[in-house]
Each structure stands twice: as structure tokens, then as C-alpha cells.
Scaffold this motif. Sequence first.
Motif, mmCIF file in Angstrom:
data_model
loop_
_atom_site.group_PDB
_atom_site.id
_atom_site.type_symbol
_atom_site.label_atom_id
_atom_site.label_comp_id
_atom_site.label_asym_id
_atom_site.label_seq_id
_atom_site.Cartn_x
_atom_site.Cartn_y
_atom_site.Cartn_z
ATOM 1 N N VAL A 186 -43.429 68.865 33.855
ATOM 2 C CA VAL A 186 -42.912 67.483 33.847
ATOM 3 C C VAL A 186 -42.261 66.977 35.038
ATOM 4 O O VAL A 186 -42.196 65.821 35.180
ATOM 5 N N ASP A 187 -41.524 67.826 35.792
ATOM 6 C CA ASP A 187 -40.767 67.250 36.900
ATOM 7 C C ASP A 187 -41.707 67.661 38.436
ATOM 8 O O ASP A 187 -41.222 67.423 39.367
ATOM 9 N N ASP A 188 -42.923 68.267 38.157
ATOM 10 C CA ASP A 188 -43.891 68.532 39.297
ATOM 11 C C ASP A 188 -45.150 67.531 39.517
ATOM 12 O O ASP A 188 -46.146 67.493 38.696
ATOM 13 N N ALA A 204 -42.308 58.848 37.770
ATOM 14 C CA ALA A 204 -41.012 59.581 38.059
ATOM 15 C C ALA A 204 -39.837 58.558 38.576
ATOM 16 O O ALA A 204 -38.766 58.776 38.258
ATOM 17 N N GLY A 209 -38.060 57.329 36.107
ATOM 18 C CA GLY A 209 -37.574 58.295 34.962
ATOM 19 C C GLY A 209 -38.068 58.430 33.683
ATOM 20 O O GLY A 209 -37.473 58.353 32.865
ATOM 21 N N THR A 265 -41.136 59.888 33.066
ATOM 22 C CA THR A 265 -42.123 60.854 33.041
ATOM 23 C C THR A 265 -42.474 61.406 31.687
ATOM 24 O O THR A 265 -43.679 61.564 31.386
#
Length: 241
Positions: free
Chosen positions: A133-135, A180, A183, A185
Motif C-alpha cells: 500500500v505504500d509502494d 499517494a 493520502g 491510497t
Amino acid sequence: MTGSLTDQAIDRIREFVRSGRFPAGSKLPPENALATELGISRSPTREAVKALTLARVLEIRRGDGTYVTSLAPSLLLEGLESAVSLMSGNTITELTEVRRLLEPSATALAASRITDEQLAVVRGHLDAMHEAVDDIEQLTVLDAAFHRAVVDATGNETLATLLDGISSRTLRARIWRGTAERGVTAVTVAQHTAIYEALANRDPLVASAAALMHVDTSERWLRDHIGDEDVPTDVVTGERP
């Protein structure tokens, strides 16, 4: 005059392919014989063969001859993504409109046809999206794989190729980066979860609605940002910012 004769040769060869005179996978006669059959001289016949080779209708095998390709949609339409990469401004938003028209219907069709094995593939991509989720780079790859797996479940290769073409990696990457930046995602990943759950329930109506909501989110973001001075050119050129 040569150009006109070349066009005539292209049309005649296409007609031979459509009629079954030269079916998919068949070998064309040698150039002299082909020109005679077309009733056109060798030079425009040669140019016609070159043009149809570029269009992936024909394939020249060195030392062997010229063959009709498989004529598969994925082959004939493979230039679509390259064309999309040249589009900018309003044409980008036009593409998202086309996606909004096609993808919900494709997802609904997938819900009515998807097998347990195909559903497992979709679930695998979804699980990987939750983990990544952060990539953003990985999400871009998984997003494409998720949607391709969904459309593959329709069994419609033409539809899958069209949606692949208008949903290029570059556009996906830009939308995920925008997601992203806002914020949200996790919200977008949740939309994919809703699509999966509708597929798992074999519910075409809910699947269509879930896909429409997802596409609408992307479309609204693009409409707000395409043309802004702070939007990198990667949307158009494929270059990473």
C-alpha cells in the motif's frame, strides 16, 4: 499513382484474408505470383506487403516467405498503447471516458463468468496490493495485473486488449502517485476490494457499480489535474518525474 496501386493491393490482400483465400497462419504465394493474382505490378505489391506487415496482418519469415499472422486481437491491436502514449490534454480525459464506458460492463461480465481459479488470481493480486500500500511503483504493476485478471475472466480477448491499451502503465503510475499525495491510497485499494467481493459473489450489478466508482475516482482526479502546470509530462510521454 503508385500510392493508389499500393492501396489497391492492400485492400485486395485484406479481402483475400477476410474471405479465407489466405486464412490465418497460411503462406502467401511468392511475390511474382501474388502480384499476378492481384493484377498489380510487383512494386506496389511489395509495398502493400510491407504495410500489412507493420499492421501485424502479415509476417515475413526470412528465407521462408510471407505468412498471415494469427490475426489475434492482442496482435492486431498492440499498437494502441503506443498511440495512447502520444495523447495529451483533453484526449487523455476522453480515454478515461472510454474506460468508464467499458470497464464497468467488462467487470459485470467477468462476475457472471469468472471461475474459481480466475478468482484466486484476482485475490492474489489484491492481497499483494494490500501489502504494497505504500509502494507506488509496485501498486502500479499490481493494479494493471488486477484489472487484466478481471477482464481476462470475461473470455473476451478483444475487450481485454482494448482496456489494456487505454489504461497504460504511465497513466496508472501518475494516478497512483496522485492518490499517494492525497493520502488516500488505502481508499483506492479498498475500491479494488469491493470489486473483488462483487466478483466473489458473482454479482454483475454490484461488480459494475464497484468498477464505475473506481474509474470515476481516477477520472475526476485526471480532470482536475491534466493541463495543470505542476503535472509532470510523464502522463503524456511515459517519462518518470
